[in-house]
Design a protein around this motif. Sequence first.
Motif, mmCIF file in Angstrom:
data_model
loop_
_atom_site.group_PDB
_atom_site.id
_atom_site.type_symbol
_atom_site.label_atom_id
_atom_site.label_comp_id
_atom_site.label_asym_id
_atom_site.label_seq_id
_atom_site.Cartn_x
_atom_site.Cartn_y
_atom_site.Cartn_z
ATOM 1 N N ALA A 158 1.083 -1.233 -0.080
ATOM 2 C CA ALA A 158 0.050 0.095 0.051
ATOM 3 C C ALA A 158 0.714 1.497 0.027
ATOM 4 N N ARG A 159 2.013 1.125 0.941
ATOM 5 C CA ARG A 159 2.838 2.436 0.631
ATOM 6 C C ARG A 159 3.592 2.746 -0.505
ATOM 7 N N LEU A 160 4.097 1.677 -1.324
ATOM 8 C CA LEU A 160 4.431 1.540 -2.594
ATOM 9 C C LEU A 160 3.497 2.113 -3.547
ATOM 10 N N HIS A 161 2.267 1.906 -3.277
ATOM 11 C CA HIS A 161 1.381 2.292 -4.379
ATOM 12 C C HIS A 161 1.057 3.686 -3.966
ATOM 13 N N GLN A 162 1.158 4.279 -2.866
ATOM 14 C CA GLN A 162 0.742 5.637 -2.390
ATOM 15 C C GLN A 162 2.167 6.483 -3.061
ATOM 16 N N ASP A 163 3.243 5.781 -2.820
ATOM 17 C CA ASP A 163 4.422 6.477 -3.346
ATOM 18 C C ASP A 163 4.450 6.787 -4.880
ATOM 19 N N GLY A 164 3.633 5.956 -5.382
ATOM 20 C CA GLY A 164 3.449 6.241 -6.961
ATOM 21 C C GLY A 164 4.391 5.332 -7.731
ATOM 22 N N SER A 165 5.089 4.359 -6.976
ATOM 23 C CA SER A 165 6.133 3.462 -7.547
ATOM 24 C C SER A 165 5.523 2.070 -8.338
ATOM 25 N N VAL A 166 4.385 1.643 -7.721
ATOM 26 C CA VAL A 166 3.853 0.298 -8.458
ATOM 27 C C VAL A 166 2.273 0.580 -9.018
ATOM 28 N N VAL A 167 2.277 0.065 -10.006
ATOM 29 C CA VAL A 167 0.806 -0.284 -10.293
ATOM 30 C C VAL A 167 -0.238 -1.326 -9.958
ATOM 31 N N ALA A 168 0.521 -2.629 -9.662
ATOM 32 C CA ALA A 168 0.039 -3.813 -9.421
ATOM 33 C C ALA A 168 1.093 -4.652 -8.768
ATOM 34 N N VAL A 169 0.793 -5.790 -8.138
ATOM 35 C CA VAL A 169 1.750 -6.823 -7.618
ATOM 36 C C VAL A 169 1.212 -8.085 -8.063
ATOM 37 N N ARG A 178 -4.009 -12.704 1.806
ATOM 38 C CA ARG A 178 -3.692 -11.373 1.872
ATOM 39 C C ARG A 178 -4.326 -10.703 0.464
ATOM 40 N N ALA A 179 -5.063 -11.319 -0.225
ATOM 41 C CA ALA A 179 -5.846 -10.695 -1.234
ATOM 42 C C ALA A 179 -6.708 -9.624 -0.796
ATOM 43 N N TYR A 180 -7.637 -9.862 0.402
ATOM 44 C CA TYR A 180 -8.277 -9.405 0.819
ATOM 45 C C TYR A 180 -7.914 -7.888 1.621
ATOM 46 N N GLU A 181 -6.836 -8.007 2.365
ATOM 47 C CA GLU A 181 -6.143 -7.109 2.999
ATOM 48 C C GLU A 181 -5.436 -5.999 2.215
ATOM 49 N N ILE A 182 -4.996 -6.620 0.805
ATOM 50 C CA ILE A 182 -4.448 -5.666 -0.008
ATOM 51 C C ILE A 182 -5.668 -4.989 -0.525
ATOM 52 N N GLY A 183 -6.634 -5.487 -0.843
ATOM 53 C CA GLY A 183 -7.971 -4.816 -1.338
ATOM 54 C C GLY A 183 -8.379 -3.761 -0.406
ATOM 55 N N GLU A 184 -8.195 -3.999 0.730
ATOM 56 C CA GLU A 184 -8.644 -2.952 1.805
ATOM 57 C C GLU A 184 -7.610 -1.798 1.753
ATOM 58 N N LEU A 185 -6.434 -2.166 1.928
ATOM 59 C CA LEU A 185 -5.490 -1.039 2.066
ATOM 60 C C LEU A 185 -4.958 -0.324 0.847
ATOM 61 N N PRO A 187 -7.238 -0.205 -2.554
ATOM 62 C CA PRO A 187 -8.079 -0.555 -3.516
ATOM 63 C C PRO A 187 -7.742 -0.412 -4.985
ATOM 64 N N ASP A 188 -6.863 0.372 -5.564
ATOM 65 C CA ASP A 188 -6.633 0.762 -6.687
ATOM 66 C C ASP A 188 -5.267 0.015 -7.286
ATOM 67 N N LEU A 189 -4.676 -0.863 -6.327
ATOM 68 C CA LEU A 189 -3.592 -1.654 -6.643
ATOM 69 C C LEU A 189 -4.193 -2.753 -7.223
#
Length: 302
Positions: A158-169, A178-185, A187-189
């Motif tokens: 989530a922090r990498l996504h907020q940094d603008g560094s990644v679009v997906a994982v 983990r899929a559900y936690e990633i979706g919560e933290l 949601p646009d990743l």
Amino acid sequence: MTATTWNTTRPWRGIMVAAVLPLRDDLSVDYDAYAEHVRRLIDNGCDGVVPNGSLGEYQTLTDEERALVVRTAVDAAGDGARVMPGVAAYGSAEARRWAEQAGEAGCGSVLLLPPNAYRADETAVRAHYAEVAKAGVPVVAYNNPIDTKVDLNPGLLARLHQDGSVVAVKEFSGDVRRAYEIGELAPDLDLLIGADDVLLELATAGAVGWIAGYPNAFPTTCAELYHAAVAGDLKTALPLYNSLHSLLRWDSKTEFVQSIKLSMDIVGRRGGPTRPPRFPLTGEIEAEVRAATEKAVANGHL
């Protein structure tokens, strides 16, 4: 257009095959065979390819070979957006150079492991991804804590996504929770299936793509399985998944490169040898992979 379908806006979605690299008997790269393989995958329902990943044996390639593999994939795919090169390297500067090379070749995205020469902390991981993102090509993070010993947990992603560094994982931890936690933290990743043997679980948890191994050998059936799974069509997906799972789980084992290449050989799509330190399968492991492949063939999978 559904969220799980490949498109030029988000070209990391859909089925992106971590393509094996055909080698001649003398272990030189057969670029013509590689181009043919890329075209075959796309013609049989896959959306694109990931060259220079572990399945492409990038660690054994020279710089010249690695660059030519990307150019070959772009030419064969007919659209650079369908190509997501792996850009992993020990140094962030080198990884950025590979990302820049991918951008120059017209690739739509790149796949990046965290620093893996040592157990990097969060500060180093975030700096690594930020540096490679400067190349201007969308970066897909690759979480493989089993091999890299660096865990891109949901909070860090989530922090990498907020940094603008990644679009997906590409999620390869094997922990489908983990899929559900990633979706919560975050949601646009975009969550991409990273291991073949958790495909159904991650698809039903919201994955919008699959960086895939076994479509190298069974592209048509794997495409059918993916599309049914992400559409929630369990009536179609579950029997296919049950039928293929003894094969798909080899994608998560140490011998995954040799296993997938052997399966390709068995079904008539030359996989061929691997470069050392990987050696051909023998004994019980070879017999298990062969049996699982022959079972898939007997069940009508192609």
